[in-house]
Each structure stands twice: as C-alpha cells, then as structure tokens.
Design a protein around this motif. Structure first.
Motif, mmCIF file in Angstrom:
data_model
loop_
_atom_site.group_PDB
_atom_site.id
_atom_site.type_symbol
_atom_site.label_atom_id
_atom_site.label_comp_id
_atom_site.label_asym_id
_atom_site.label_seq_id
_atom_site.Cartn_x
_atom_site.Cartn_y
_atom_site.Cartn_z
ATOM 1 N N UNK A 1 31.554 -47.265 -1.518
ATOM 2 C CA UNK A 1 32.501 -48.375 -1.501
ATOM 3 C C UNK A 1 31.761 -49.546 -2.120
ATOM 4 N N UNK A 2 32.287 -50.081 -3.205
ATOM 5 C CA UNK A 2 31.557 -51.146 -3.893
ATOM 6 C C UNK A 2 32.430 -52.386 -4.078
ATOM 7 N N UNK A 3 31.752 -53.518 -4.296
ATOM 8 C CA UNK A 3 32.439 -54.787 -4.499
ATOM 9 C C UNK A 3 31.717 -55.528 -5.621
ATOM 10 N N UNK B 1 33.808 -62.646 4.330
ATOM 11 C CA UNK B 1 32.781 -61.608 4.094
ATOM 12 C C UNK B 1 32.597 -60.774 5.361
ATOM 13 N N UNK B 2 32.581 -61.472 6.515
ATOM 14 C CA UNK B 2 32.401 -60.756 7.790
ATOM 15 C C UNK B 2 33.580 -59.808 8.033
ATOM 16 N N UNK C 1 34.695 -52.375 6.497
ATOM 17 C CA UNK C 1 33.943 -51.283 5.852
ATOM 18 C C UNK C 1 33.295 -50.423 6.939
ATOM 19 N N UNK C 2 32.740 -51.064 7.955
ATOM 20 C CA UNK C 2 32.074 -50.322 9.037
ATOM 21 C C UNK C 2 33.087 -49.477 9.819
ATOM 22 N N UNK D 1 30.714 -65.272 -3.335
ATOM 23 C CA UNK D 1 31.442 -66.544 -3.413
ATOM 24 C C UNK D 1 32.457 -66.716 -2.303
ATOM 25 N N UNK D 2 32.649 -65.702 -1.482
ATOM 26 C CA UNK D 2 33.649 -65.793 -0.405
ATOM 27 C C UNK D 2 33.103 -66.577 0.779
#
Ligand code: 6CS
Length: 367
Positions: free
Chosen positions: A267-269, A282-283, A289-290, A276-277
């Motif tokens: 899984x990539x971003x 981000x959290x 994702x977790x 920049x978020x």
C-alpha cells in the motif's frame, strides 16, 4: 466474477471521527493535499468550512480481486471516519494505464494512493526484488504476514529506498502463496526446461526461472490470458484467487500447488502529498492502513480457499491440480538458493545486502 465489490465486507466501522483537518490550505489536486472542493475557512478548519477532499487510489487488479477490494474498503472506512469529508475514488486496473504507468502517476502525485507490486518496480528499486526470492519466507502464511507487518528490513530500510523514488510504502501484505500453471505438468525442474514462463518485469523473477531452466518472458497480466491461450507463453505464477478470477485455468491444463513464494503487494502513498497533510489526517490514514492488515489477510485467505474449489469443480474447463511433495519442493529450493547470491552480488549494493541479511535474521527469529 465471483467476488463482487463489497462482497467481503464483514466489519463494522467505529463512529466517525471529528477531524480538525487544519490548514491543508490547497485548492490543487495532487501532492499538496488532493483536490479540495471548497476553500478552507479563515481559520483553516475544514469541519467548519464544509471542506471536502477528493483523492484517487489506483490498483493493479479489478473488482472482486484482493487489491481492488482492499482499496474499496479502505476508501469506505476513511469516508466514514471523516464523516464524509474525505472521498477516495478507487480505480481498477486498466482505467489509468499499465502497472508501470500507475507507478509514475503515484510518483507525480496524479494519484495519491496506489497498490504496487514490487515486481513492476524492479528496474527502479532493485532491492524491492527481494520478494522474488523463492522459498525465502516461511510456508506458514500467518507467520509471513507477521514478518511483513513488523520487519525493520522491509518497513524501514526497503521503505526508505522506495521513498527516495517518491513512493512511500505504508504497508506490505501477502495476497497468498503463489502456484504455477502450465500447459504441461510442472513437478520437477526438468519440466521447466525451455518452458516459456510468463513473469512480471523484474529481472530477478526472470533469473529465478532461468535457474530452473525456463525461458522467462515478461508480460502485463492484461495480455496473459490471450498469450496462454495462443501458446505465446506456456505458463505463469500467481495466487489461486487470481488464477481463477482472471480465468487462466481455462487455458491451462495443469496447476501445481508449489507454494514457492508469496505474492506481496504494497500500500503506497505519494510522500509529498502525505507529508503535507495535517497530522490528524495522517493519523487517520495510518490507523486505517493498520486496520486493513488483518482484514486483507482474511480476504485473501477466503478467496484463495474458495477459488481453489472453483477450479477443482470447473468440469467445463478441467485443470489437473497437483500438490508438490516436500521432496519435490526441495529440488526447486536447491536451485533457488543460488539466486540469493545473484541478488547480493549482481542486483543490489551494500544497502540491499544489509537489508537481506536483516530480513533473513528476522525470518529465522520467527521460525
Ligand atoms: O500477475 C500479475 O501481474 C498480477 N497478479 C496479481 C496477483 N495482482 C496484480 C498483478 O499485476
């Protein structure tokens, strides 16, 4: 297609979070926060201003397959948790181009998220080809997934190498053990002699099949069904769910349960977008994702099991399914081991060698 979108959904979403969504401050698409539909208020608080975010998530698979279903559930979770403020459009494979085009779109911030198979980025991040090393990870899928979740070699060292190329891996997951299909039986290395094996683009995957005496040929999976049908290639490797869902078994007489490797995806971003978020968003991404890690494990296990039965019961398209004995696997393992030296000596430099050494230690510690 057996597995429809949302068909695998089986978990409840916790109550929507109130996000501060502070100071994303952009009306541009891409690397600085995705598309913002309405400008942020003076205080930059999106909740008050009704600000919404539109992001794009591209996958290498289609509806009903693991990567797409993962992305669809991820998008739904993020949307619910953000109380509808974050909308993610999920793209099936083929909608935005080839696997390689998709990686470039991620790097350029045209899409924010992508599922990437390291096999297609071998020319760029040579160390990512570590996943092509057959018989490296344990046979036990749960143990393998635990290593993918916790490995410092992968989640810190390898992830850093991808980040240097503007691809930030957030997670690694298995889509299941890979099996071989062929127009002839594949039980011994001799069966691979001059066998035209379809592989992904990775030089190391190709080397692994040369070690068996095969003649590897890189192809996109979009061309694979026709290539197998017409005898352009003789066989291929993939997890069972993919073999069935892409109907490869219809044009292959044999399937060997070899469990010679795992199909690992990332899984990539886009890192500029992500960095920049605001911290709370981000959290939210990290937390989701977790949460998806056990979910995708369960999803692939169910699909692989159910679709093995489908292949076995498809009397209209009979495929002989043969499971290798441990002794038969050993003959392949012996030929696969020198490919690790090839990886160390010819493919990567010091950093890659250190990464493999650490990964081997981490794997040994789990066995
Ligand atoms: O064989 C392939 O290339 C494809 N296999 C899987 C399991 N996912 C996408 C990938 O492109």
């Amino acid at each position: 297609m057996l597995f429809k979108k949302r068909g695998w959904k089986s978990f409840a979403v916790a109550g929507a979070l109130t996000l501060a969504l502070a100071a994303c401050g952009s009306e541009d698409a891409g690397t600085d926060g995705g598309t913002v539909d309405e400008g942020a208020g003076d205080d930059g608080a999106a909740v008050d201003s009704g600000e919404t975010y539109n992001w794009q998530f591209v996958t290498e698979e289609v509806q009903g397959q693991v990567q797409y279903e993962y992305a669809a559930e991820f998008a739904e979770l993020i949307n619910e948790k953000s109380d509808g403020q974050i909308n993610i459009d999920v793209f099936e494979f083929g909608q935005l181009g080839s696997e390689v085009d998709q990686v470039e779109q991620l790097q350029n911030g045209i899409v924010e998220f992508a599922i990437v198979s390291p096999g297609f980025t071998g020319g760029m991040v040579a160390e990512g080809q570590v996943f092509a090393l057959q018989f490296l990870f344990p046979d036990d899928q749960e143990v393998t997934q635990e290593i993918l979740n916790t490995s410092e070699a992968l989640n810190t060292q390898l992830a850093g190498m991808y980040e240097a190329h503007n691809i930030k891996p957030l997670a690694f997951f298995t889509e299941g053990a890979m099996q071989w299909t062929g127009s002839n039986q594949l039980r011994t290395p001799a069966d691979f002699e001059n066998f035209k094996m379809r592989t992904q683009e990775s030089p190391l995957i190709m080397e692994s099949y040369r070690a068996y005496g095969a003649d590897p040929s890189p192809l996109s999976w979009s061309e694979l069904y026709t290539s197998l049908d017409r005898g352009v290639v003789d066989g291929q490797e993939n997890p069972i769910f993919f073999i069935e869902d892409a109907s490869f078994h219809e044009v292959q007489d044999h399937m060997t349960i070899s469990n010679h490797n795992n199909y690992v995806a990332m899984t990539t971003v886009n890192p500029d977008f992500y960095n920049g978020l605001p911290e709370d968003i981000r959290a939210l991404i990290d937390e989701t994702v977790e949460e998806m890690q056990p979910r995708v494990f369960e999803m692939q296990a169910e699909m692989n099991e159910a679709l093995l039965e489908s292949i076995e019961n498809d009397t209209a398209n009979p495929t002989e399914v043969y499971e290798l004995t441990e002794e038969e696997r050993e003959a392949f393992r012996e030929l696969a081991m020198p490919v690790r030296d090839f990886f160390r000596d010819e493919v990567v430099g010091d950093e890659g060698r250190e990464m493999l050494e650490l990964l081997e230690e981490e794997i040994a510690a789990q066995q």
